[in-house]
Scaffold this motif. Sequence first.
Motif, PDB file in Angstrom:
ATOM      1  N   TRP A   6       0.868  -1.188  -0.046  1.00 59.54           N
ATOM      2  CA  TRP A   6      -0.090  -0.182  -0.098  1.00 59.54           C
ATOM      3  C   TRP A   6       0.786   1.190  -0.043  1.00 59.54           C
ATOM      4  N   ARG A   7       0.983   2.126  -1.117  1.00 56.68           N
ATOM      5  CA  ARG A   7       1.795   3.178  -1.135  1.00 56.68           C
ATOM      6  C   ARG A   7       1.129   4.266  -0.285  1.00 56.68           C
ATOM      7  N   HIS A   8       1.736   5.070   0.209  1.00 58.34           N
ATOM      8  CA  HIS A   8       1.021   6.212   0.747  1.00 58.34           C
ATOM      9  C   HIS A   8       0.202   6.881   0.094  1.00 58.34           C
ATOM     10  N   ALA A   9      -0.924   7.661   0.610  1.00 53.77           N
ATOM     11  CA  ALA A   9      -1.429   8.603  -0.369  1.00 53.77           C
ATOM     12  C   ALA A   9      -0.985   9.916  -0.486  1.00 53.77           C
ATOM     13  N   GLU A  10      -1.674  10.668  -1.294  1.00 52.14           N
ATOM     14  CA  GLU A  10      -1.097  11.953  -1.873  1.00 52.14           C
ATOM     15  C   GLU A  10      -0.388  12.874  -0.516  1.00 52.14           C
ATOM     16  N   ALA A  11       0.804  13.270  -0.585  1.00 51.34           N
ATOM     17  CA  ALA A  11       1.247  14.016   0.522  1.00 51.34           C
ATOM     18  C   ALA A  11       1.708  15.609   0.023  1.00 51.34           C
ATOM     19  N   GLU A  12       1.975  16.110   1.077  1.00 53.72           N
ATOM     20  CA  GLU A  12       2.486  17.599   0.655  1.00 53.72           C
ATOM     21  C   GLU A  12       3.715  17.608   0.046  1.00 53.72           C
ATOM     22  N   ASP A  13       4.091  18.526  -0.933  1.00 55.19           N
ATOM     23  CA  ASP A  13       5.364  18.448  -1.645  1.00 55.19           C
ATOM     24  C   ASP A  13       6.511  18.612  -0.703  1.00 55.19           C
ATOM     25  N   ALA A  33      -6.738   7.603   1.311  1.00 58.64           N
ATOM     26  CA  ALA A  33      -6.367   6.642   2.253  1.00 58.64           C
ATOM     27  C   ALA A  33      -7.729   6.112   2.953  1.00 58.64           C
ATOM     28  N   ALA A  34      -8.621   6.804   3.272  1.00 57.13           N
ATOM     29  CA  ALA A  34      -9.933   6.556   3.615  1.00 57.13           C
ATOM     30  C   ALA A  34     -10.656   5.378   2.724  1.00 57.13           C
ATOM     31  N   ARG A  35     -10.512   5.746   1.436  1.00 58.06           N
ATOM     32  CA  ARG A  35     -11.147   4.884   0.413  1.00 58.06           C
ATOM     33  C   ARG A  35     -10.592   3.421   0.282  1.00 58.06           C
ATOM     34  N   ILE A  36      -9.100   3.404   0.151  1.00 56.92           N
ATOM     35  CA  ILE A  36      -8.132   2.168   0.233  1.00 56.92           C
ATOM     36  C   ILE A  36      -8.413   1.587   1.543  1.00 56.92           C
ATOM     37  N   SER A 127      -2.619   3.612  -3.732  1.00 59.65           N
ATOM     38  CA  SER A 127      -3.157   2.403  -4.354  1.00 59.65           C
ATOM     39  C   SER A 127      -2.523   1.128  -3.416  1.00 59.65           C
ATOM     40  N   ALA A 128      -3.279   0.052  -3.688  1.00 62.89           N
ATOM     41  CA  ALA A 128      -2.744  -1.032  -3.178  1.00 62.89           C
ATOM     42  C   ALA A 128      -2.658  -2.353  -4.180  1.00 62.89           C
ATOM     43  N   TRP A 129      -1.492  -3.132  -3.938  1.00 61.21           N
ATOM     44  CA  TRP A 129      -1.372  -4.210  -4.822  1.00 61.21           C
ATOM     45  C   TRP A 129      -1.429  -5.386  -3.829  1.00 61.21           C
ATOM     46  N   TRP A 130      -2.287  -6.189  -4.259  1.00 65.52           N
ATOM     47  CA  TRP A 130      -2.209  -7.648  -3.438  1.00 65.52           C
ATOM     48  C   TRP A 130      -1.736  -8.693  -4.312  1.00 65.52           C
ATOM     49  N   LEU A 131      -0.552  -9.143  -3.769  1.00 63.24           N
ATOM     50  CA  LEU A 131       0.133 -10.125  -4.469  1.00 63.24           C
ATOM     51  C   LEU A 131      -0.003 -11.517  -3.646  1.00 63.24           C
ATOM     52  N   ARG A 132       0.158 -12.659  -4.400  1.00 63.75           N
ATOM     53  CA  ARG A 132       0.368 -14.160  -3.687  1.00 63.75           C
ATOM     54  C   ARG A 132       1.112 -15.096  -4.268  1.00 63.75           C
ATOM     55  N   THR A 133       1.741 -15.744  -3.393  1.00 67.55           N
ATOM     56  CA  THR A 133       2.614 -16.658  -3.784  1.00 67.55           C
ATOM     57  C   THR A 133       2.135 -18.085  -3.854  1.00 67.55           C
ATOM     58  N   ARG A 134       2.204 -18.761  -4.662  1.00 67.31           N
ATOM     59  CA  ARG A 134       1.848 -20.182  -4.883  1.00 67.31           C
ATOM     60  C   ARG A 134       2.740 -20.972  -5.654  1.00 67.31           C
ATOM     61  N   GLU A 135       2.633 -22.352  -5.233  1.00 67.16           N
ATOM     62  CA  GLU A 135       3.562 -23.443  -6.053  1.00 67.16           C
ATOM     63  C   GLU A 135       2.626 -24.070  -6.902  1.00 67.16           C
ATOM     64  N   ARG A 136       3.279 -24.108  -8.297  1.00 70.19           N
ATOM     65  CA  ARG A 136       2.639 -25.148  -9.366  1.00 70.19           C
ATOM     66  C   ARG A 136       3.768 -25.798 -10.082  1.00 70.19           C
ATOM     67  N   ALA A 137       3.612 -27.190 -10.202  1.00 69.28           N
ATOM     68  CA  ALA A 137       4.386 -28.030 -10.707  1.00 69.28           C
ATOM     69  C   ALA A 137       5.870 -27.935 -10.220  1.00 69.28           C
ATOM     70  N   SER A 149      -7.115   1.107  -6.804  1.00 68.96           N
ATOM     71  CA  SER A 149      -6.605   2.602  -6.831  1.00 68.96           C
ATOM     72  C   SER A 149      -7.738   3.079  -6.037  1.00 68.96           C
ATOM     73  N   PRO A 150      -7.339   4.269  -5.581  1.00 69.93           N
ATOM     74  CA  PRO A 150      -8.270   4.999  -4.576  1.00 69.93           C
ATOM     75  C   PRO A 150      -9.150   5.792  -5.455  1.00 69.93           C
ATOM     76  N   ASP A 151      -9.050   5.947  -6.743  1.00 72.32           N
ATOM     77  CA  ASP A 151     -10.209   6.574  -7.531  1.00 72.32           C
ATOM     78  C   ASP A 151     -11.559   5.609  -7.875  1.00 72.32           C
ATOM     79  N   ALA A 152     -11.076   4.174  -7.828  1.00 75.05           N
ATOM     80  CA  ALA A 152     -12.000   3.161  -8.104  1.00 75.05           C
ATOM     81  C   ALA A 152     -12.655   2.658  -6.723  1.00 75.05           C
ATOM     82  N   ALA A 153     -11.925   2.872  -5.541  1.00 78.48           N
ATOM     83  CA  ALA A 153     -12.557   2.107  -4.336  1.00 78.48           C
ATOM     84  C   ALA A 153     -13.950   2.736  -3.895  1.00 78.48           C
TER      85      ALA A 153
END
Length: 153
Positions: A6-13, A33-36, A127-137, A149-153
């Motif tokens: 989860w990347r921090h939301a928009e901050a002051e310059d 931040a509230a949306r995500i 925004s938040a990225w949800w990643l998962r590890t799995r084992e296949r073969a 994305s916070p715009d879509a939440a």
Amino acid sequence: MDLILWRHAEAEDPVDGADDLQRSLTPRGEKQAARIGAWLDRQLPDGARILCSPARRCEQTVLALGRKYKVRAELAPDATVQQLLEVAQWPVARQPVVLVGHQPVLGELVASLMDITGGSCAVRKGSAWWLRTRERAGDRQTIVVAVQSPDAA
């Protein structure tokens, strides 16, 4: 293992001579931040570990989730991919781990786990990225479960 970045939301310059760790969220960043935070709260199991950079903007972002979290120096703006992997205990942690941090290292971590050439991936503010590890073969794979994305939440 599930790893949520989860990347921090928009901050002051940034201001010359000011402490970068003390930058606060903008009003727009607070909304992001509230949306995500609300989206993550609906998705995350109760046992998720939540780890946050010591930067004020990251703490303000994670507060929107409304759950207990720990501040970890390893997630500061100058963090490395290896530090993030170690603090998250990737890929062996038993519970989901949320890392609240910064670019460019979050994008570098996504690129590393997804084997994307070029070394980095754009992770938008808030925004938040949800990643998962799995084992296949017999091969360990990383899959993208969600990108919110916070715009879509």
